[in-house]
Design a protein around this motif. Structure first.
Motif, PDB file in Angstrom:
ATOM      1  N   PRO A 115       0.830  -1.202   0.000  1.00  0.00           N
ATOM      2  CA  PRO A 115       0.000   0.000   0.000  1.00  0.00           C
ATOM      3  C   PRO A 115       0.869   1.260   0.000  1.00  0.00           C
ATOM      4  N   GLN A 116       0.225   2.440  -0.005  1.00  0.00           N
ATOM      5  CA  GLN A 116       0.959   3.682  -0.235  1.00  0.00           C
ATOM      6  C   GLN A 116       0.900   4.609   0.981  1.00  0.00           C
ATOM      7  N   ASP A 117       0.930   4.047   2.170  1.00  0.00           N
ATOM      8  CA  ASP A 117       0.782   4.886   3.360  1.00  0.00           C
ATOM      9  C   ASP A 117       2.130   5.405   3.862  1.00  0.00           C
ATOM     10  N   PHE A 118       3.005   5.755   2.950  1.00  0.00           N
ATOM     11  CA  PHE A 118       4.276   6.357   3.334  1.00  0.00           C
ATOM     12  C   PHE A 118       4.715   7.274   2.205  1.00  0.00           C
ATOM     13  N   GLY A 119       5.885   7.880   2.358  1.00  0.00           N
ATOM     14  CA  GLY A 119       6.352   8.797   1.319  1.00  0.00           C
ATOM     15  C   GLY A 119       6.467  10.213   1.845  1.00  0.00           C
ATOM     16  N   LEU A 120       7.061  11.089   1.031  1.00  0.00           N
ATOM     17  CA  LEU A 120       7.205  12.499   1.401  1.00  0.00           C
ATOM     18  C   LEU A 120       5.882  13.205   1.130  1.00  0.00           C
ATOM     19  N   ARG A 121       5.503  14.070   2.053  1.00  0.00           N
ATOM     20  CA  ARG A 121       4.214  14.759   1.901  1.00  0.00           C
ATOM     21  C   ARG A 121       4.402  16.243   1.641  1.00  0.00           C
ATOM     22  N   HIS A 122       3.457  16.803   0.887  1.00  0.00           N
ATOM     23  CA  HIS A 122       3.443  18.248   0.665  1.00  0.00           C
ATOM     24  C   HIS A 122       3.120  18.920   1.991  1.00  0.00           C
ATOM     25  N   GLN A 123       3.999  19.797   2.468  1.00  0.00           N
ATOM     26  CA  GLN A 123       3.840  20.395   3.788  1.00  0.00           C
ATOM     27  C   GLN A 123       3.443  21.862   3.672  1.00  0.00           C
ATOM     28  N   ASP A 124       2.633  22.313   4.641  1.00  0.00           N
ATOM     29  CA  ASP A 124       2.434  23.756   4.789  1.00  0.00           C
ATOM     30  C   ASP A 124       3.730  24.324   5.328  1.00  0.00           C
ATOM     31  N   ILE A 125       4.181  25.415   4.732  1.00  0.00           N
ATOM     32  CA  ILE A 125       5.437  26.010   5.190  1.00  0.00           C
ATOM     33  C   ILE A 125       5.148  26.920   6.379  1.00  0.00           C
ATOM     34  N   ASP A 126       5.970  26.780   7.406  1.00  0.00           N
ATOM     35  CA  ASP A 126       5.876  27.543   8.649  1.00  0.00           C
ATOM     36  C   ASP A 126       5.657  29.038   8.368  1.00  0.00           C
ATOM     37  N   ALA A 127       4.674  29.632   9.029  1.00  0.00           N
ATOM     38  CA  ALA A 127       4.340  31.044   8.809  1.00  0.00           C
ATOM     39  C   ALA A 127       5.513  31.969   9.114  1.00  0.00           C
ATOM     40  N   ALA A 128       6.418  31.522   9.976  1.00  0.00           N
ATOM     41  CA  ALA A 128       7.585  32.343  10.313  1.00  0.00           C
ATOM     42  C   ALA A 128       8.592  32.380   9.161  1.00  0.00           C
ATOM     43  N   ILE A 129       8.595  31.327   8.352  1.00  0.00           N
ATOM     44  CA  ILE A 129       9.566  31.222   7.255  1.00  0.00           C
ATOM     45  C   ILE A 129       8.989  31.748   5.944  1.00  0.00           C
ATOM     46  N   GLN A 130       7.691  31.537   5.760  1.00  0.00           N
ATOM     47  CA  GLN A 130       7.025  31.872   4.490  1.00  0.00           C
ATOM     48  C   GLN A 130       7.383  33.276   3.972  1.00  0.00           C
ATOM     49  N   PRO A 131       7.323  34.342   4.814  1.00  0.00           N
ATOM     50  CA  PRO A 131       7.622  35.685   4.278  1.00  0.00           C
ATOM     51  C   PRO A 131       9.079  35.857   3.849  1.00  0.00           C
ATOM     52  N   LYS A 132       9.968  34.977   4.287  1.00  0.00           N
ATOM     53  CA  LYS A 132      11.389  35.112   3.947  1.00  0.00           C
ATOM     54  C   LYS A 132      11.742  34.434   2.632  1.00  0.00           C
ATOM     55  N   LEU A 133      10.818  33.639   2.102  1.00  0.00           N
ATOM     56  CA  LEU A 133      11.088  32.958   0.836  1.00  0.00           C
ATOM     57  C   LEU A 133      10.921  33.934  -0.322  1.00  0.00           C
ATOM     58  N   LYS A 134      11.886  33.903  -1.254  1.00  0.00           N
ATOM     59  CA  LYS A 134      11.824  34.823  -2.397  1.00  0.00           C
ATOM     60  C   LYS A 134      10.589  34.556  -3.241  1.00  0.00           C
ATOM     61  N   ASN A 135      10.241  33.268  -3.386  1.00  0.00           N
ATOM     62  CA  ASN A 135       9.086  32.905  -4.215  1.00  0.00           C
ATOM     63  C   ASN A 135       7.977  32.393  -3.295  1.00  0.00           C
ATOM     64  N   PRO A 136       6.844  33.129  -3.210  1.00  0.00           N
ATOM     65  CA  PRO A 136       5.770  32.726  -2.299  1.00  0.00           C
ATOM     66  C   PRO A 136       5.123  31.395  -2.664  1.00  0.00           C
ATOM     67  N   ARG A 137       5.379  30.906  -3.901  1.00  0.00           N
ATOM     68  CA  ARG A 137       4.810  29.614  -4.321  1.00  0.00           C
ATOM     69  C   ARG A 137       5.715  28.440  -3.955  1.00  0.00           C
ATOM     70  N   THR A 138       6.843  28.711  -3.316  1.00  0.00           N
ATOM     71  CA  THR A 138       7.766  27.636  -2.955  1.00  0.00           C
ATOM     72  C   THR A 138       7.020  26.509  -2.238  1.00  0.00           C
ATOM     73  N   ALA A 139       7.255  25.278  -2.687  1.00  0.00           N
ATOM     74  CA  ALA A 139       6.570  24.123  -2.098  1.00  0.00           C
ATOM     75  C   ALA A 139       7.589  23.218  -1.426  1.00  0.00           C
ATOM     76  N   LEU A 140       7.189  22.623  -0.316  1.00  0.00           N
ATOM     77  CA  LEU A 140       8.055  21.734   0.441  1.00  0.00           C
ATOM     78  C   LEU A 140       7.451  20.339   0.481  1.00  0.00           C
ATOM     79  N   PHE A 141       8.261  19.344   0.129  1.00  0.00           N
ATOM     80  CA  PHE A 141       7.870  17.932   0.244  1.00  0.00           C
ATOM     81  C   PHE A 141       8.822  17.293   1.227  1.00  0.00           C
ATOM     82  N   SER A 142       8.283  16.739   2.303  1.00  0.00           N
ATOM     83  CA  SER A 142       9.143  16.283   3.393  1.00  0.00           C
ATOM     84  C   SER A 142       8.457  15.141   4.145  1.00  0.00           C
ATOM     85  N   VAL A 143       9.239  14.414   4.927  1.00  0.00           N
ATOM     86  CA  VAL A 143       8.591  13.517   5.878  1.00  0.00           C
ATOM     87  C   VAL A 143       7.828  14.380   6.871  1.00  0.00           C
TER      88      VAL A 143
END
Ligand SMILES: [Zn+2]
Length: 196
Positions: free
Chosen positions: A164-192
């Protein structure tokens, strides 16, 4: 490939740049650094069956694969897999995790495919394959899918290894503290999942 400059149309020359020879424009200075392409595929397992589509267009018309396609410049990987499922099969899905990355580097291009596990967003959806791109779409038992004549190599491998597929890297919400510091607001994070 790269005979003429994509910016101004001048014939390109070969120049030693950044450690290797590359096409460079003598008129405007445009350099072709690399050709990268990025695609996604999705492994949908529903009621114990995996969804495969048979391509109707070249390249590889007739080949059976997992649904998927190329990433557009303004979308993240999650969005591509959702869009491609809708376009190719009519199904609405949500990604559950990034299962694998296939990469094929060679001397002139470098292609990667990210394969997600996906699930239906709601039950009772009807398959309605795109008649231009897709010849047929079928839910098959994993053993039937893997034994299918004309199934693509990595689609078969994913079908055999990722159930089955109950594992893998997941699309994460980026921490609100970090989000404004990213040059591209569409930056996406895939992580455990770090919250678990
Ligand atoms: Zn040029």
């Amino acid at each position: 490939m790269d005979r003429y400059c994509s910016e101004c149309g001048t014939e390109m020359l070969r120049q030693q740049l950044g450690g290797r020879e590359r096409p460079a424009c003598p008129a405007c200075g445009h350099v072709v650094w690399s050709h990268f392409s990025l695609g996604v595929g999705g492994l949908l397992v529903h009621q114990g069956r995996v969804l495969l589509v048979q391509r109707n267009i070249e390249p590889n018309a007739g080949l059976w694969t997992l649904p998927g396609g190329y990433v557009e410049t303004d979308e993240n990987l999650n969005q591509t897999v959702v869009r491609e499922f809708k376009e190719e099969t009519g199904l609405e899905v949500r990604p559950t995790g990034l299962l694998a990355i296939w990469q094929a580097p060679d001397s002139t291009s470098n292609s990667s495919w990210c394969v997600f596990g996906v699930e239906l967003t709601h039950e009772n959806q009807a398959l309605s394959p795109d008649p231009v791109e897709v010849r047929q779409a079928l839910f098959l038992k994993p053993t039937e899918a893997a034994a299918m004549e004309g199934i693509g190599t990595w689609s078969r491998w994913m079908t055999e290894h990722y159930l089955p597929q109950d594992f893998g890297l997941r699309h994460q919400d980026i921490d609100a503290a970090i989000q404004p510091k990213l040059k591209n607001p569409r930056t996406a994070l895939f992580s455990v999942d770090l919250s678990r």
